[in-house]
Write an enzyme that holds these catalytic residues in place. Structure first.
Site, PDB file in Angstrom:
ATOM      1  N   HIS A  31       0.801  -1.234   0.000  1.00 48.56           N
ATOM      2  CA  HIS A  31       0.000   0.000   0.000  1.00 48.56           C
ATOM      3  C   HIS A  31       0.830   1.278   0.000  1.00 48.56           C
ATOM      4  CE1 HIS A  31      -3.916  -1.873   0.236  1.00 48.56           C
ATOM      5  NE2 HIS A  31      -3.547  -2.602   1.267  1.00 48.56           N
ATOM      6  N   ARG A  51       6.771  -6.294   3.005  1.00 47.67           N
ATOM      7  CA  ARG A  51       5.508  -6.839   2.497  1.00 47.67           C
ATOM      8  C   ARG A  51       5.451  -6.593   0.999  1.00 47.67           C
ATOM      9  NH1 ARG A  51      -0.522  -5.400   4.648  1.00 47.67           N
ATOM     10  NH2 ARG A  51      -0.055  -3.310   3.869  1.00 47.67           N
ATOM     11  N   ASP A  60      16.208 -10.980  -3.299  1.00 46.57           N
ATOM     12  CA  ASP A  60      17.506 -10.653  -3.912  1.00 46.57           C
ATOM     13  C   ASP A  60      18.059  -9.309  -3.424  1.00 46.57           C
ATOM     14  OD1 ASP A  60      17.648 -13.009  -5.347  1.00 46.57           O
ATOM     15  OD2 ASP A  60      16.998 -12.134  -7.255  1.00 46.57           O
ATOM     16  N   GLU A 119      -6.337 -12.393   6.504  1.00 42.73           N
ATOM     17  CA  GLU A 119      -7.137 -11.171   6.441  1.00 42.73           C
ATOM     18  C   GLU A 119      -8.326 -11.303   5.495  1.00 42.73           C
ATOM     19  OE1 GLU A 119      -4.638  -7.922   5.175  1.00 42.73           O
ATOM     20  OE2 GLU A 119      -3.575  -9.126   3.706  1.00 42.73           O
ATOM     21  N   ASP A 159      -8.324  -5.400   6.396  1.00 43.65           N
ATOM     22  CA  ASP A 159      -8.958  -6.207   5.354  1.00 43.65           C
ATOM     23  C   ASP A 159      -9.945  -7.189   5.945  1.00 43.65           C
ATOM     24  OD1 ASP A 159      -8.059  -5.556   2.616  1.00 43.65           O
ATOM     25  OD2 ASP A 159      -6.086  -5.742   3.529  1.00 43.65           O
TER      26      ASP A 159
HETATM   27  C1  3PY Z   1      -4.738  -5.000   7.330  1.00 47.65           C
HETATM   28  O1  3PY Z   1      -5.094  -4.554   8.438  1.00 47.65           O
HETATM   29  O2  3PY Z   1      -5.507  -5.372   6.455  1.00 47.65           O
HETATM   30  C2  3PY Z   1      -3.331  -5.080   7.048  1.00 47.65           C
HETATM   31  O3  3PY Z   1      -2.963  -5.600   6.021  1.00 47.65           O
HETATM   32  C3  3PY Z   1      -2.363  -4.467   7.979  1.00 47.65           C
HETATM   33  O4  3PY Z   1      -1.918  -3.306   7.387  1.00 47.65           O
HETATM   34 MG    MG Z   2      -4.421  -5.918   4.648  1.00 44.03          MG
END
Ligand code: 3PY
Ligand code: MG
Length: 253
Positions: A44, A69, A83, A148, A174
């Site tokens: 994000h 991430r 890498d 999530e 999420d």
């Molecule tokens: C969420 O809360 O969905 C996450 O991925 C943490 O940022």
């Molecule tokens: Mg998330």
């Protein structure tokens, strides 16, 4: 298992800070602040491989564990993140055990997996300076998967049982959206689902982590037994401080 996922398995709580500003300067400041781990967000935040490399270089003199991430579970992207030198990945949106096993395989060179091989040209190998790099990588990559989604909740036990999944991390943002409570991760149903998933992760013998909603939520989650949590974000810290500072001068405008 990376140094960080090894640490997660042995000690807690491990306090993390989310990095979304995507700049080496701020990453360096955060790295010097004593957090156990920093999460560099490629899902994000406006990060590219180049901005991520810059941040890794900027924090290198500090004893903080970097975790990245990637934007998705795409093996091509996972390969690039490894890498450039991230030892631990937090992969978003993991829905079932098959996907989790594929993610683990994408982080391992053959025969254990299918990660493409770069050694002398990769930053992770010290640009070829590290003897035995390829063999050492076998036991040195940490994989954390994010739970999530509704499918992820349903499969949490099976995902936790996948060899090479070192820890599971709950994303309340999420998850709340998936449960019909967009923007309301504190909804009792979402909180109950998190508690339930936590119980299953612990029963499987894997460490659990979470994106805490604030410092108080983080304390509650640590007391509950979560091993690691991000307790805030670089953007949140900057935004709240800069707004509070300005608000202190309201009468002068
Ligand atoms: C969420 O809360 O969905 C996450 O991925 C943490 O940022
Ligand atoms: Mg998330």
């Amino acid at each position: 298992m990376s140094d960080f996922t090894d640490l997660i398995a042995q000690s807690s709580p491990l306090v993390g800070l989310w990095q979304a500003l995507a700049t080496p300067y701020t990453a360096e400041i955060c790295a010097g602040a004593g957090y156990d781990w920093l999460l560099f967000d490629g899902e994000h935040a406006p990060n590219t491989l180049q901005t991520l490399v810059g941040q890794l270089q900027a924090i290198s003199r500090h004893p903080v564990h970097p975790v990245a991430r990637p934007p998705s579970d795409d093996p091509a992207v996972i390969k690039q993140y490894l890498d450039i030198g991230f030892p631990t990945l937090l992969v978003p949106m993991v829905d079932d055990a098959v996907q989790a096993a594929r993610i683990v395989a994408s982080t391992r060179f053959p025969p254990e997996g299918f990660r493409g091989v770069a050694s002398a040209t990769s930053r992770a190998s010290g640009f070829g300076a590290e003897p035995g790099y390829l063999a050492a990588q076998r036991n040195r990559v940490g994989v954390i998967v994010q739970i999530e989604s509704l499918a992820g909740l349903d499969s949490v036990e099976a995902i936790a049982a996948v060899p090479g999944v070192d820890a599971l991390f709950i994303g309340p943002g999420d998850l709340s959206a998936a449960m019909g409570h967009l923007g309301n991760p504190r909804h009792p149903d979402v909180q109950a689902a998190i508690d339930d998933a936590f119980g299953k992760i612990k029963a499987a013998g894997k460490p659990a982590g979470i994106f805490a909603l604030d410092a108080e939520d983080a304390r509650k989650r640590f007391a509950q037994g979560f091993s690691f949590a991000s307790v805030g974000t670089d953007i949140g810290v900057l935004a709240s401080s800069v707004r509070a500072l300005r608000a202190g001068f309201k009468t002068e405008t």
